[in-house]
Design an enzyme around this catalytic site. Structure first.
Site, PDB file in Angstrom:
ATOM      1  N   SER A 116      -5.413   4.933   5.544  1.00  0.00           N
ATOM      2  CA  SER A 116      -4.360   4.007   5.959  1.00  0.00           C
ATOM      3  C   SER A 116      -4.348   3.890   7.469  1.00  0.00           C
ATOM      4  O   SER A 116      -4.780   4.794   8.192  1.00  0.00           O
ATOM      5  CB  SER A 116      -3.007   4.539   5.482  1.00  0.00           C
ATOM      6  OG  SER A 116      -1.943   3.885   6.138  1.00  0.00           O
ATOM      7  N   GLU A 170      -6.957   4.329  -0.231  1.00  0.00           N
ATOM      8  CA  GLU A 170      -6.585   4.965   1.036  1.00  0.00           C
ATOM      9  C   GLU A 170      -6.207   6.415   0.775  1.00  0.00           C
ATOM     10  O   GLU A 170      -5.655   6.746  -0.272  1.00  0.00           O
ATOM     11  CB  GLU A 170      -5.393   4.241   1.671  1.00  0.00           C
ATOM     12  CG  GLU A 170      -5.722   2.867   2.191  1.00  0.00           C
ATOM     13  CD  GLU A 170      -4.562   2.199   2.896  1.00  0.00           C
ATOM     14  OE1 GLU A 170      -4.804   1.183   3.560  1.00  0.00           O
ATOM     15  OE2 GLU A 170      -3.427   2.691   2.786  1.00  0.00           O
ATOM     16  N   ASP A 196       0.818  -1.214   0.000  1.00  0.00           N
ATOM     17  CA  ASP A 196       0.000   0.000   0.000  1.00  0.00           C
ATOM     18  C   ASP A 196       0.851   1.264   0.000  1.00  0.00           C
ATOM     19  O   ASP A 196       0.469   2.286  -0.571  1.00  0.00           O
ATOM     20  CB  ASP A 196      -0.936   0.004   1.210  1.00  0.00           C
ATOM     21  CG  ASP A 196      -2.136  -0.899   0.997  1.00  0.00           C
ATOM     22  OD1 ASP A 196      -2.057  -1.802   0.150  1.00  0.00           O
ATOM     23  OD2 ASP A 196      -3.160  -0.700   1.676  1.00  0.00           O
ATOM     24  N   CYS A 222       1.292  -8.273   4.715  1.00  0.00           N
ATOM     25  CA  CYS A 222       0.821  -6.901   4.590  1.00  0.00           C
ATOM     26  C   CYS A 222      -0.689  -6.805   4.384  1.00  0.00           C
ATOM     27  O   CYS A 222      -1.397  -7.797   4.372  1.00  0.00           O
ATOM     28  CB  CYS A 222       1.605  -6.189   3.502  1.00  0.00           C
ATOM     29  SG  CYS A 222       3.341  -5.957   4.004  1.00  0.00           S
ATOM     30  N   ASP A 223      -1.131  -5.583   4.166  1.00  0.00           N
ATOM     31  CA  ASP A 223      -2.506  -5.136   4.405  1.00  0.00           C
ATOM     32  C   ASP A 223      -3.625  -6.061   3.936  1.00  0.00           C
ATOM     33  O   ASP A 223      -4.387  -6.592   4.733  1.00  0.00           O
ATOM     34  CB  ASP A 223      -2.708  -3.765   3.763  1.00  0.00           C
ATOM     35  CG  ASP A 223      -1.842  -2.705   4.407  1.00  0.00           C
ATOM     36  OD1 ASP A 223      -0.798  -3.068   4.972  1.00  0.00           O
ATOM     37  OD2 ASP A 223      -2.188  -1.523   4.340  1.00  0.00           O
ATOM     38  N   LYS A 224      -3.781  -6.230   2.633  1.00  0.00           N
ATOM     39  CA  LYS A 224      -4.928  -6.975   2.120  1.00  0.00           C
ATOM     40  C   LYS A 224      -4.645  -8.458   2.012  1.00  0.00           C
ATOM     41  O   LYS A 224      -5.556  -9.258   1.806  1.00  0.00           O
ATOM     42  CB  LYS A 224      -5.352  -6.437   0.741  1.00  0.00           C
ATOM     43  CG  LYS A 224      -5.493  -4.929   0.685  1.00  0.00           C
ATOM     44  CD  LYS A 224      -6.378  -4.382   1.785  1.00  0.00           C
ATOM     45  CE  LYS A 224      -6.231  -2.890   1.949  1.00  0.00           C
ATOM     46  NZ  LYS A 224      -4.889  -2.431   2.352  1.00  0.00           N
ATOM     47  N   CYS A 253       5.344  -2.440   8.009  1.00  0.00           N
ATOM     48  CA  CYS A 253       5.724  -1.129   8.555  1.00  0.00           C
ATOM     49  C   CYS A 253       5.465  -1.050  10.060  1.00  0.00           C
ATOM     50  O   CYS A 253       4.469  -1.570  10.560  1.00  0.00           O
ATOM     51  CB  CYS A 253       4.994  -0.025   7.811  1.00  0.00           C
ATOM     52  SG  CYS A 253       5.443   0.032   6.058  1.00  0.00           S
TER      53      CYS A 253
END
Length: 551
Positions: A468, A442, A78, A119-121, A191
């Site tokens: 985010s 985002e 992202d 990570c995110d998704k 992150c």
């Protein structure tokens, strides 16, 4: 599902021939076959090392008497996709990941499944697939990045996005910016703050689908490798015991996940991912449950970007089991929920020997009496909007101001950098929802621009897009219905007064009911014509208040 479908009986002689071509032995064909879905690649810092982690999982599977077979999925960072068309693909990639894993596992009839995302998704996408498949499953993430160090101060990616605003405002030099960008992300891992990736990886522990430590052991620590090996060993045990993912993920375990979410102050993106996960589990998830659980769950951890600590600090403080131990003191968790340890959650919590109360507040002395996220409703957002309330400055919790309306994120960012947004304004960004974006981008670039220019304590931002986990400030997203679906956010005009009251959970446009009806009756949403996957996504996606998954 059972791997005998591809290896047992005379009819499966062709199948066995292909398995022998992989190097499997006759003895291997009598063992459970474990699929390992990983998203290792060379384009995401959080995923660069996942191929290595996969080898440790394989070691664990083999040592426990299973046969590990790995395959890969896609992943999008992202941070790198932020602020351009690439971000339109981030949330939609969640469904591609789920579909791809479902396809491979069904085709190969694995006995068990290990998921290695970071990570995110990718984390929720993998879980969505596993729930469709309902076989023994364990998730082991790649782990968080360590914080960077800039002139003796801990920094992370959100400092970089805010630095862009700072340089536009003349607060730092180009030389300082270059120094900072080389310091903020020191190595592999997700992150370093309580952003979406770490939010989801921590929540997996409360859901019971990952071993203790999954959310907080740093990516570069050898303990992360040991966790991978132990996960490989444990999945064979779950297969032998017949413990499937739907024996673990339940309405009560999802409430546990949401409770932990509120205590940590997680990303607002969890308000998309938990409903989508619940949907795959056949569980109804109404956004109203967020306010219910937030109202009874104190905020215990001050984690960047809303706070002062990083994930490594939470790890050294006792990690997620320590946070859950505090929550259990007031009976806020369902301790009888089964976990992938093969035991109830209570046993994980009972094993906690140390809690650093400098990082994890005692439940009697929280940072905030309510949890991290709130759902607002009103005539702009009749089906809900989401805000990370603990990241909002005290003076912005109740705010009233004139709207500055933009149809896309880029328009808003340009206006912010050109000094067209003044103290007290409310920036409204339309057509960034799941359907209208499409893809529900985002808005970190926009919120970071405001923060970097010193406007985060005087300007609010409202959008049908999302934010985010690195966002801070009065950023209200997920407004539903979205503008592209004819939602009332689409009728807001420049200069309209908007009233925000986060303690009262309201969000309203201050015009008469008569004018509201007239505007809605004459409103014609802007619908973009787009080809390819995003076009299909736009036509098939569900609203954000339901989780923005595909039907």
């Amino acid at each position: 599902m059972n791997s005998d479908q591809i290896k047992k009986g005379v009819e499966k002689a062709p199948h066995r021939s292909l398995l022998y071509a992989l190097g499997l032995t006759k003895d291997d064909l009598n063992k459970p076959i474990i699929g390992i879905a990983h998203s290792g690649n060379e384009i995401i810092p959080g995923h660069k090392h996942l191929n290595e982690l996969c080898e440790f999982v394989k070691k664990g599977v083999s040592s426990a008497g299973g046969v590990p077979l790995s395959f890969s999925t896609i992943g999008i960072c992202d941070g790198i996709a932020m602020g351009h068309i690439g971000m339109k693909y981030s949330l939609p990639s969640r469904d591609l990941i789920a579909d791809s894993i479902e396809s491979v596992v069904r085709a190969y009839q694995f006995d068990g499944l290990i998921l290695i995302p970071n990570c995110d998704k990718i984390v929720p996408g993998m879980l969505m697939a596993a729930l469709r498949l309902n076989i023994p499953t364990i998730l082991v993430s790649g782990g968080p990045m360590l914080a960077g160090n800039y002139k003796g101060r801990k920094v992370d990616l959100h400092d970089m996005f805010e630095a862009v605003g700072s340089i536009k405002a003349g607060k730092i030099s180009l030389e300082e910016l270059e120094e900072l960008e080389k310091s903020a992300c020191p190595g592999y891992g997700s992150c370093a703050g309580m952003f979406t990736a770490n939010s989801m990886n921590c929540i997996t522990e409360a859901l019971g689908i990952a071993l203790p430590g999954n959310g907080t052991i740093p990516a570069v620590f050898s303990e992360r490798r040991r966790l991978a090996t132990e996960s490989g060993q444990k999945i064979v045990e779950l297969v032998n015991k017949g413990i499937k993912i739907l024996d673990i993920i339940s309405k009560k375990s999802i409430e546990n996940g949401l409770t932990l979410d509120m205590a940590l102050g997680c990303s607002t993106n969890t308000a998309l991912h938990l409903p989508a996960i619940a949907h795959e589990a056949g569980i109804n998830f109404n956004l109203d449950i967020i306010n219910k659980i937030s109202g009874r769950t104190p905020h215990l951890c001050s984690l960047t970007p809303a706070g002062i600590n990083h994930i490594e600090d939470l790890y050294f403080a006792g990690g997620i089991p320590a946070v859950m131990k505090e929550l259990s003191k007031k009976g806020l968790l369902h301790l009888d929920c089964l976990t992938v340890t093969g035991k109830p959650l209570k046993e994980t919590i009972d094993s906690v020997k140390f809690v650093d109360h400098n990082v994890i507040r005692p439940i009697e002395n929280p940072y905030h009496k309510d949890g991290g996220i709130a759902v607002l409703k009103g005539n702009i957002a009749p089906e809900g909007a989401v805000v990370k309330q603990i990241a909002v400055a005290e003076e912005m919790l109740i705010h009233k101001g004139p709207a500055k309306v933009f149809n896309k994120e880029e328009e808003a960012i340009k206006a912010i950098f050109e000094g067209k947004i003044k103290e007290g304004d409310i920036v409204v960004i339309l057509y960034e929802g799941p359907k209208g974006g499409p893809g529900m981008r985002e808005m970190l670039a926009a919120t970071s621009a405001l923060a970097g220019m010193g406007l985060d304590k005087s300007v609010a931002l409202i959008t049908d897009g999302r934010f985010s986990g690195a966002t801070r400030g009065a950023a209200i997203g997920h407004v539903s219905p979205e503008a592209a679906d004819g939602g009332p956010i689409g009728i807001v005009k420049d200069g309209d007064i908007i009233s925000i009251n986060i303690p009262e959970k309201t969000l309203n446009l201050e015009i008469s009911n008569k004018e509201m009806k007239e505007r809605i009756n004459t409103f014609k949403p802007i619908i973009s014509e787009i080809n390819g996957y995003l076009g299909r996504y736009s036509r098939m996606v569900q609203p954000s208040n339901k989780g923005a998954f595909l039907m």
